[in-house]
Design a protein around this motif. Structure first.
Motif, short mmCIF file in Angstrom:
data_model
loop_
_atom_site.label_atom_id
_atom_site.label_comp_id
_atom_site.label_asym_id
_atom_site.label_seq_id
_atom_site.Cartn_x
_atom_site.Cartn_y
_atom_site.Cartn_z
N SER A 436 0.97 -1.24 -0.14
CA SER A 436 -0.04 -0.15 0.03
C SER A 436 1.14 1.13 -0.16
O SER A 436 1.92 1.42 0.63
N GLU A 437 0.76 2.21 -0.90
CA GLU A 437 1.43 3.28 -1.17
C GLU A 437 0.92 4.61 -0.96
O GLU A 437 -0.44 4.77 -0.99
N LYS A 438 1.65 5.47 -0.17
CA LYS A 438 0.99 6.84 0.32
C LYS A 438 2.30 7.80 0.10
O LYS A 438 3.14 7.69 0.32
N SER A 439 1.76 8.74 -0.90
CA SER A 439 2.51 9.79 -1.37
C SER A 439 2.31 10.90 -0.54
O SER A 439 1.20 11.59 -0.20
N LEU A 440 3.58 11.64 -0.23
CA LEU A 440 3.56 12.84 0.75
C LEU A 440 4.20 14.03 -0.08
O LEU A 440 5.35 13.82 -0.80
N ALA A 441 3.56 14.98 -0.45
CA ALA A 441 3.79 16.41 -1.36
C ALA A 441 4.12 17.49 -0.74
O ALA A 441 5.19 18.07 -1.14
N ARG A 442 3.53 17.96 0.29
CA ARG A 442 3.47 19.02 0.88
C ARG A 442 4.45 19.10 1.68
O ARG A 442 4.77 18.20 2.69
N CYS A 443 5.20 20.45 1.92
CA CYS A 443 6.29 20.34 2.87
C CYS A 443 5.82 20.74 4.29
O CYS A 443 5.01 21.75 4.51
N ASN A 449 8.83 30.22 2.65
CA ASN A 449 10.07 30.86 1.90
C ASN A 449 11.22 29.53 1.64
O ASN A 449 11.90 29.76 0.57
N LEU A 450 11.30 28.96 2.69
CA LEU A 450 12.30 27.95 2.62
C LEU A 450 11.92 26.82 1.52
O LEU A 450 13.02 26.24 0.73
N GLY A 451 10.85 26.40 1.47
CA GLY A 451 10.27 25.63 0.34
C GLY A 451 10.54 26.07 -0.80
O GLY A 451 10.95 25.30 -1.99
N ILE A 467 8.83 20.20 -4.05
CA ILE A 467 7.98 19.90 -3.28
C ILE A 467 6.71 20.91 -3.06
O ILE A 467 7.02 22.07 -3.79
N GLU A 468 5.80 20.91 -2.48
CA GLU A 468 4.62 21.87 -2.40
C GLU A 468 4.84 22.51 -1.07
O GLU A 468 4.90 22.08 -0.01
N PRO A 469 5.50 23.86 -1.27
CA PRO A 469 5.77 24.68 -0.05
C PRO A 469 4.47 24.68 0.74
O PRO A 469 3.44 24.74 0.37
N ALA A 473 2.66 27.76 7.26
CA ALA A 473 3.74 28.52 8.01
C ALA A 473 4.42 29.28 7.05
O ALA A 473 4.97 29.14 6.21
N ALA A 474 3.85 30.80 7.22
CA ALA A 474 4.87 31.90 6.34
C ALA A 474 5.96 32.15 6.83
O ALA A 474 6.30 32.02 7.94
N GLY A 475 6.58 32.90 6.02
CA GLY A 475 8.06 33.18 6.53
C GLY A 475 9.20 32.44 6.05
O GLY A 475 9.11 31.48 5.41
N GLY A 476 10.39 32.54 6.87
CA GLY A 476 11.45 31.89 6.66
C GLY A 476 12.51 32.60 5.81
O GLY A 476 12.06 33.44 4.87
N LYS A 477 13.68 32.50 6.35
CA LYS A 477 14.74 33.22 5.60
C LYS A 477 16.09 32.38 5.36
O LYS A 477 16.30 31.40 5.89
#
Length: 657
Positions: A436-443, A449-451, A467-469, A473-477
């Motif tokens: 059984s497979e499960k795909s994870l795409a969202r970061c 911003n890091l995504g 990946i899907e940012p 969680a907004a932000g990141g530098k």
């Protein structure tokens, strides 16, 4: 002075209190005595990482600069096996591993000097478990450069007295019953191995007095306190999300394969499934990873969550896969345990074991008997595989012969191959229909911003990677410098202050260094960054050293440092990639040196660049809030790509000096 290091509310903590009370009553004034004169530390529910045994019920260590004696409650033997009559024993120092059992009289059996206890599945040796704890603890202190003799004791807290045979309590040594005295405890401890005579005194001692204080300084006697980042991960693991429940339900029906790029939460979901399998179903689980640093990090999380190792009532064990497989190879008669072979030799031994099983030289009955004989080491209901895409095929196939494929969950990182060809878990499970497979795409790890930055880096490097940012969680530098991180003192201080204002700690930083930043020392490899931090008065978990890597940081004010190769699965609120272009070139050059004859018309330089960038993408997906990158050469391939990305994302990619 007596200290108990640990949280209340467990059977082990209660037994630790009983030991403290017994020693205090035996030696009046011990509790009030200055620690420099005499000091006893008692650690219930002690966690070890990277050893055969991960849980030691209680560790007791004491150092006595003033004379302390006890009179044994029964005859002892000296180091030559000679029976001693009535003697007085001087205690200079001691280290004891204590196994705690709460069974009543009907659940305890004594044969000779072995205590066995009853569980629903049968009788198990409490003495054997205690001996395993002793060996693991002795190995732990050896890695602290302390050659320590570890004594043992089984605390039977469910019975008021030891069984009596021919007027004597049995076993002759090695166990105490509820309500034991200090003399009872020390008699049990010394009765197993005897006492030695020095001058006029018979002496109980685990280590020369010149080194005894260092035992008390070992990390196992430091309370583990969760950071803000730890608490977030703990909440995610213990939340009993519907996905984790679904995965736990699937285990036993189909092999489960989680697929996703770095940062999509594969390791956390794997741990969520393990937590649900334990809490919801009482299953014995084992997590396997070839990353020693990640094994230590997961063990730390389990300690904070108070999840036991795979005990009789279920739990979660964490092992490096090579150590675990070598245990199996030993039980199958193929190899000595704890061998330190190179990777190619190890893969060959996996293939040989697989052949033995497929040819019937090792039968299903042999495998079952090995599990019954070594339940704490080999008998598991659920097997969780981290970074399963990088397992040698023989290693994966062997695992599915030793355990039902339907009990295996695999976290499979897309485009994160660093050890060879992609593992075919479908064939290992007997066909795609059994998976059984499960795909994870969202970061799930990195702020948005890091995504975005990771995607832009992959695109500019020519990788088919995305990946899907995060939309939560907004932000990141991203901070970039052409100075070594050791030279960025003001920046480092500002990052720490900024992190602390948001409730984070130094332990939430992850520092990755290239091989060029590792130097030799009296105690083995050490990073230049750790040396710099030490000069500034900061504690470090310098996991460039294998001994340090087997343990885990136990203080919030500890800087975590790893080589790039050990960063997979780890994360940091602030992640520092020091000398990232040096790391890229190292992987590029290593790839060029490999035999490329099997890659057809693919240009060797193109292939080497792709391999190097795949390694870099693993590192780029470690941060949560802030990514710091230092570069050595402005003309390097990595520098050129970063400069191109910075032009289009200057709002959150900043240059620092």
């Amino acid at each position: 002075m007596i200290e108990i290091i640990g949280e209340e509310g467990t059977e082990e903590y209660d037994a630790a209190v009983a030991i403290s009370d017994a020693l205090a009553k035996l030696w009046p004034g011990l509790r009030e005595s200055p620690s420099e004169l005499e000091h006893v530390k008692i650690a219930p529910n002690a966690k070890l990482a990277g050893y055969k045994v991960s849980d030691v019920d209680i560790v007791v260590a004491g150092v006595f600069a003033k004379p302390r004696y006890f009179v044994p409650r029964k005859a002892l033997h000296d180091q030559d096996g000679k029976r001693l009559g009535s003697v007085k024993v001087k205690v200079e120092n001691l280290v004891v591993a204590v196994e705690v059992k709460g069974h009543d009289a009907g659940g305890i059996n004594v044969a000779g000097d072995e205590v066995t206890v009853r569980y629903p599945e049968g009788w198990k040796s409490a003495t054997g478990q205690n001996i395993d704890q002793v060996h693991a603890l002795a190995k732990y202190f050896e890695h602290q450069h302390l050659s320590t003799w570890v004594y043992r004791c089984v605390a039977l807290q469910g019975i008021p007295a030891l069984p009596i045979s021919n007027g004597k309590s049995v076993p002759e040594a090695g166990a105490v019953a509820f309500g034991f005295s200090g003399s009872d405890f020390l008699t049990a401890v010394t009765g197993v191995n005897g006492v030695r005579k020095f001058g006029r005194d018979f002496v109980l001692s685990s280590i020369p007095m010149t080194k005894a204080r260092k035992v008390l300084e070992a990390s196992i006697f430091r309370a583990i306190v969760p950071s803000k980042l730890d608490r977030a991960k703990m909440d995610r693991i213990a939340a009993r999300r519907s996905e984790a429940k679904d995965l736990a339900e699937l285990l036993g029906q189909h092999m489960v394969r989680l697929k996703g790029h770095g940062g999509t939460g594969k390791t956390i979901m794997l741990l969520q499934a393990a937590h649900e399998a334990f809490v919801g179903h009482g299953r014995r689980c084992i997590v396997l990873t070839y990353n020693v640093a990640l094994a230590a990090d997961i063990t730390r999380l389990l300690a904070l969550l108070r999840i036991p190792g795979a005990s009789d009532g279920g739990g979660v064990e964490v092992k490096t896969v090579m150590s675990f497989v070598y245990t199996w190879l030993n039980r199958l008669g193929l190899e000595e345990e704890e061998a330190e072979d190179d990777f190619d030799a190890y893969v060959g031994k996996c293939a040989t074991a697989l052949e033995w099983i497929d040819m019937g030289t090792v039968s299903a009955s042999d495998i079952s008997k090995a599990k019954d004989a070594e339940q704490s080491l080999l008998d598991f209901d659920v097997v969780l595989v981290d970074e399963g895409q990088d397992w040698p095929q023989a290693e994966a196939d062997l695992l599915t012969r030793l355990y039902d494929p339907s009990t295996i969950l695999v976290a499979d990182g897309l485009d994160q191959l660093v050890r060879g060809e992609r593992t075919n878990w479908h064939s290992a499970a007997g066909g795609k229909e059994n998976v059984s497979e499960k795909s994870l795409a969202r970061c799930l790890r990195m702020k948005r911003n890091l995504g975005v930055f990771a995607n832009a880096m992959a695109e500019n490097a020519g990788l088919n990677w995305s990946i899907e940012p995060s939309d939560e969680a907004a932000g990141g530098k991203v901070l970039v410098s052409y100075e070594p991180y050791t030279s960025l003192g003001p920046t480092r201080q500002a990052l720490l202050v900024e992190a602390q204002t948001t409730g984070n700690s130094l332990v939430d930083f992850l520092h990755c260094v290239p091989a060029s930043e590792v130097v030799g020392s009296q105690n083995g490899p050490r990073s230049n960054l750790a040396n710099q931090f030490e000069l500034e008065g900061l504690a470090t978990w310098d996991a460039v050293n294998r001994a340090a890597r087997k343990d885990f940081p136990r203080s919030l004010e500890t800087a975590r440092i790893v080589q790039y190769e050990s960063c997979r699965g780890l994360e940091g609120w602030v992640t520092v990639l020091d000398g990232l272009d040096e790391f890229w070139h190292r992987k590029f050059d290593a790839s060029l040196r490999q035999d490329t004859s099997s890659y057809g018309f693919l240009d060797p330089n193109e292939r080497a660049s792709r391999v190097a960038w795949q390694w870099v993408m693993i590192a780029l997906t470690r941060p949560i809030d802030t990514l710091v990158i230092t570069l050595r050469d402005p003309q390097s391939e990595v520098a050129k790509v970063i400069e191109a990305v910075a032009k289009s994302h200057g709002d959150f990619v900043q240059r620092i000096d």
